[in-house]
Design an enzyme around this catalytic site. Structure first.
Site, mmCIF file in Angstrom:
data_model
loop_
_atom_site.group_PDB
_atom_site.id
_atom_site.type_symbol
_atom_site.label_atom_id
_atom_site.label_comp_id
_atom_site.label_asym_id
_atom_site.label_seq_id
_atom_site.Cartn_x
_atom_site.Cartn_y
_atom_site.Cartn_z
ATOM 1 N N ASP A 193 0.821 -1.205 0.000
ATOM 2 C CA ASP A 193 0.000 0.000 0.000
ATOM 3 C C ASP A 193 0.860 1.263 0.000
ATOM 4 O O ASP A 193 1.932 1.284 0.604
ATOM 5 C CB ASP A 193 -0.902 -0.033 1.249
ATOM 6 C CG ASP A 193 -2.091 0.904 1.118
ATOM 7 O OD1 ASP A 193 -2.292 1.485 0.026
ATOM 8 O OD2 ASP A 193 -2.817 1.062 2.110
ATOM 9 N N ASN A 236 -10.515 -3.119 -6.859
ATOM 10 C CA ASN A 236 -9.696 -2.144 -7.595
ATOM 11 C C ASN A 236 -10.270 -1.779 -8.962
ATOM 12 O O ASN A 236 -9.886 -0.763 -9.549
ATOM 13 C CB ASN A 236 -8.250 -2.638 -7.764
ATOM 14 C CG ASN A 236 -7.432 -2.579 -6.490
ATOM 15 O OD1 ASN A 236 -6.487 -3.339 -6.296
ATOM 16 N ND2 ASN A 236 -7.772 -1.655 -5.592
#
Ligand code: FPP
Length: 247
Positions: free
Chosen positions: A27, A75
């Site tokens: 991340d 996503n």
């Protein structure tokens, strides 16, 4: 004893205190780019470059399994341009995987749903999986179009179908049977999960598999995750007492 050099604290860790399986949530690519006034896509490209280094570092530490969350089922909700760029990076990554591994005996496995993935990626997945299937020193598992809830639902649906067809008895569905219907069939559960960028959540990654996983949340953005951060995570892990619900 196993010497982890160049680390923050220079200390030995016995091999039995190293995790057999590390899962990474990579991340912070977007924030890394923003801090530098760059596009998010450059952040992802840097993230992809860093991943290659991290895999090599894990290999030299003899970590047997490494998993990464490359693209989640959620996503797809990102702007099309970013999704396209991530797919392009994944394609490049898969195409160059063997060359980048420079002869290391790494088996590459992809988990996640194939539905909705572009044809060229599917072709590369098949190619790289079959080309590396004989490699036995490390398994590198890339989650693409993966969601933990979806994986559990899919397993439940398949098992329900088997029961309905009369090929399985409901009372025979135990943990081993259920786990054999997950994408990670045959892969031991992660011992350690590292999520960079300071965020502290699982975000639908390996939900079933992480029931007793140790978590480590370094305050560093993924493109800045260096070998020393990996070593810090390993020192932290080595010092933990895992009880798996016991005493
Ligand atoms: C999270 O950062 C990262 C992702 C959604 C994708 C991870 C992808 C890579 C590291 C590169 C491609 C992977 C491979 C295997 C080639 P973010 O975009 O959410 O960052 P932010 O939270 O700072 O916005």
């Amino acid at each position: 004893m196993f010497f982890i050099g160049k680390g923050a604290k220079k200390k030995d860790i016995a091999p039995e205190h190293l995790p057999g399986h590390i899962a990474f949530i990579m991340d912070g690519n977007g924030r890394w780019a923003k801090k530098r006034g760059l596009s998010r896509n450059i952040g992802h490209a840097e993230g992809s470059r860093m991943l290659k280094e991290v895999v090599k570092a894990c290999f030299s530490l003899h970590i047997r399994y490494v998993s990464v969350y490359a693209f989640s089922t959620e996503n797809w909700a990102r702007p099309k341009e970013e999704v396209d760029q991530l797919m392009k990076l994944l394609l490049e990554y898969l195409k160059n995987a063997e060359a980048d591994l420079e002869g290391r005996a790494v088996r590459i496995r992809i988990i996640g749903s194939r539905k909705g993935l572009p044809e060229d990626i599917l072709r590369e997945i098949d190619r790289v999986e079959s080309n590396t299937a004989g490699n036995g020193e490390m398994d590198f598992i890339i989650a693409i179009n993966y969601g933990g809830r979806q994986e559990i639902l899919e397993a439940a649906r398949t098992l329900a179908g088997e029961v309905a067809a009369g090929t399985l008895r409901a009372e025979d569905i135990d943990e081993a049977c259920f786990e054999g219907h997950l994408h990670t069939k045959g892969i031991p559960f992660p011992d350690l999960l590292i999520r960079t960028s300071g965020e502290q959540r699982l975000s639908n990654f390996l939900l079933y598999q992480c029931a007793y996983t140790e978590f480590h949340f370094p305050d560093v953005l993924w493109p800045d995750f260096k070998e020393r951060h990996l070593h810090e995570a390993l020192y932290s892990y080595a010092g933990r007492k895992r009880r798996f619900g016991g005493l």
